[in-house]
Design a protein around this motif. Sequence first.
Motif, PDB file in Angstrom:
ATOM      1  N   ARG A  18       0.809  -1.218   0.000  1.00  0.00           N
ATOM      2  CA  ARG A  18       0.000   0.000   0.000  1.00  0.00           C
ATOM      3  C   ARG A  18       0.841   1.266   0.000  1.00  0.00           C
ATOM      4  O   ARG A  18       0.325   2.346  -0.180  1.00  0.00           O
ATOM      5  CB  ARG A  18      -0.914   0.023   1.223  1.00  0.00           C
ATOM      6  N   GLN A  19       2.108   1.173   0.221  1.00  0.00           N
ATOM      7  CA  GLN A  19       2.958   2.362   0.304  1.00  0.00           C
ATOM      8  C   GLN A  19       3.316   2.817  -1.102  1.00  0.00           C
ATOM      9  O   GLN A  19       4.219   2.285  -1.722  1.00  0.00           O
ATOM     10  CB  GLN A  19       4.233   2.055   1.111  1.00  0.00           C
ATOM     11  N   GLY A  20       2.614   3.812  -1.606  1.00  0.00           N
ATOM     12  CA  GLY A  20       2.831   4.299  -2.960  1.00  0.00           C
ATOM     13  C   GLY A  20       3.891   5.380  -2.998  1.00  0.00           C
ATOM     14  O   GLY A  20       3.590   6.569  -2.998  1.00  0.00           O
ATOM     15  N   GLU A  21       5.130   4.977  -3.049  1.00  0.00           N
ATOM     16  CA  GLU A  21       6.231   5.936  -3.063  1.00  0.00           C
ATOM     17  C   GLU A  21       6.810   6.007  -4.467  1.00  0.00           C
ATOM     18  O   GLU A  21       7.134   4.985  -5.075  1.00  0.00           O
ATOM     19  CB  GLU A  21       7.306   5.493  -2.076  1.00  0.00           C
ATOM     20  N   ILE A  22       6.930   7.209  -4.985  1.00  0.00           N
ATOM     21  CA  ILE A  22       7.503   7.404  -6.312  1.00  0.00           C
ATOM     22  C   ILE A  22       8.979   7.723  -6.119  1.00  0.00           C
ATOM     23  O   ILE A  22       9.330   8.691  -5.443  1.00  0.00           O
ATOM     24  CB  ILE A  22       6.791   8.544  -7.059  1.00  0.00           C
ATOM     25  N   ILE A  23       9.832   6.897  -6.705  1.00  0.00           N
ATOM     26  CA  ILE A  23      11.270   7.094  -6.555  1.00  0.00           C
ATOM     27  C   ILE A  23      11.826   7.568  -7.885  1.00  0.00           C
ATOM     28  O   ILE A  23      11.796   6.847  -8.882  1.00  0.00           O
ATOM     29  CB  ILE A  23      11.945   5.783  -6.117  1.00  0.00           C
ATOM     30  N   LEU A  24      12.303   8.793  -7.893  1.00  0.00           N
ATOM     31  CA  LEU A  24      12.897   9.383  -9.095  1.00  0.00           C
ATOM     32  C   LEU A  24      14.362   9.679  -8.780  1.00  0.00           C
ATOM     33  O   LEU A  24      14.697  10.727  -8.244  1.00  0.00           O
ATOM     34  CB  LEU A  24      12.150  10.656  -9.484  1.00  0.00           C
ATOM     35  N   ARG A  25      15.228   8.754  -9.128  1.00  0.00           N
ATOM     36  CA  ARG A  25      16.626   8.860  -8.744  1.00  0.00           C
ATOM     37  C   ARG A  25      17.438   9.723  -9.701  1.00  0.00           C
ATOM     38  O   ARG A  25      18.367  10.405  -9.277  1.00  0.00           O
ATOM     39  CB  ARG A  25      17.246   7.471  -8.675  1.00  0.00           C
ATOM     40  N   ARG A  26      17.105   9.691 -10.954  1.00  0.00           N
ATOM     41  CA  ARG A  26      17.909  10.429 -11.940  1.00  0.00           C
ATOM     42  C   ARG A  26      17.218  11.729 -12.325  1.00  0.00           C
ATOM     43  O   ARG A  26      16.005  11.865 -12.245  1.00  0.00           O
ATOM     44  CB  ARG A  26      18.119   9.559 -13.163  1.00  0.00           C
ATOM     45  N   ARG A  27      18.020  12.672 -12.760  1.00  0.00           N
ATOM     46  CA  ARG A  27      17.493  13.995 -13.108  1.00  0.00           C
ATOM     47  C   ARG A  27      16.472  13.904 -14.243  1.00  0.00           C
ATOM     48  O   ARG A  27      15.440  14.559 -14.209  1.00  0.00           O
ATOM     49  CB  ARG A  27      18.650  14.911 -13.507  1.00  0.00           C
ATOM     50  N   ILE A  31      12.546  15.230 -14.463  1.00  0.00           N
ATOM     51  CA  ILE A  31      12.100  16.158 -15.514  1.00  0.00           C
ATOM     52  C   ILE A  31      10.899  15.584 -16.257  1.00  0.00           C
ATOM     53  O   ILE A  31       9.902  16.287 -16.491  1.00  0.00           O
ATOM     54  CB  ILE A  31      13.263  16.469 -16.480  1.00  0.00           C
ATOM     55  N   VAL A  32      10.956  14.318 -16.620  1.00  0.00           N
ATOM     56  CA  VAL A  32       9.838  13.686 -17.346  1.00  0.00           C
ATOM     57  C   VAL A  32       8.595  13.641 -16.470  1.00  0.00           C
ATOM     58  O   VAL A  32       7.480  13.919 -16.932  1.00  0.00           O
ATOM     59  CB  VAL A  32      10.235  12.272 -17.829  1.00  0.00           C
ATOM     60  N   PHE A  33       8.753  13.325 -15.188  1.00  0.00           N
ATOM     61  CA  PHE A  33       7.613  13.251 -14.278  1.00  0.00           C
ATOM     62  C   PHE A  33       6.948  14.615 -14.124  1.00  0.00           C
ATOM     63  O   PHE A  33       5.728  14.743 -14.247  1.00  0.00           O
ATOM     64  CB  PHE A  33       8.084  12.728 -12.918  1.00  0.00           C
TER      65      PHE A  33
END
Length: 63
Positions: A18-27, A31-33
Motif C-alpha cells: 500500500r505504500q505508494g512511493e515514487i522514486i525518481l533517482r535520476r534527473r 524532468i519527465v515526471f
Amino acid sequence: MTDPRSTRKRDISAEDARQGEIILRRRWQRIVFIAGLASFVLFILFGSLVYANGFLGAGLPGK
C-alpha cells in the motif's frame, strides 16, 4: 538444474504494497515526471477555456 526457490516471486505484505512511493533517482526521471504533471494541468486548463468560450460549437449550423 535451477533451484525452484530462486525463481519464486517474493511475497510482499499488504502493508508494504500500500505504500505508494515514487522514486525518481535520476534527473531525467524527475524532468519527465514533472513535465507530465504540467502537461496534464495545461491540458485541463486549455480544455476548460475551449469549453467556456464555446469554440467547440463555432461554425456549426443551428448554434
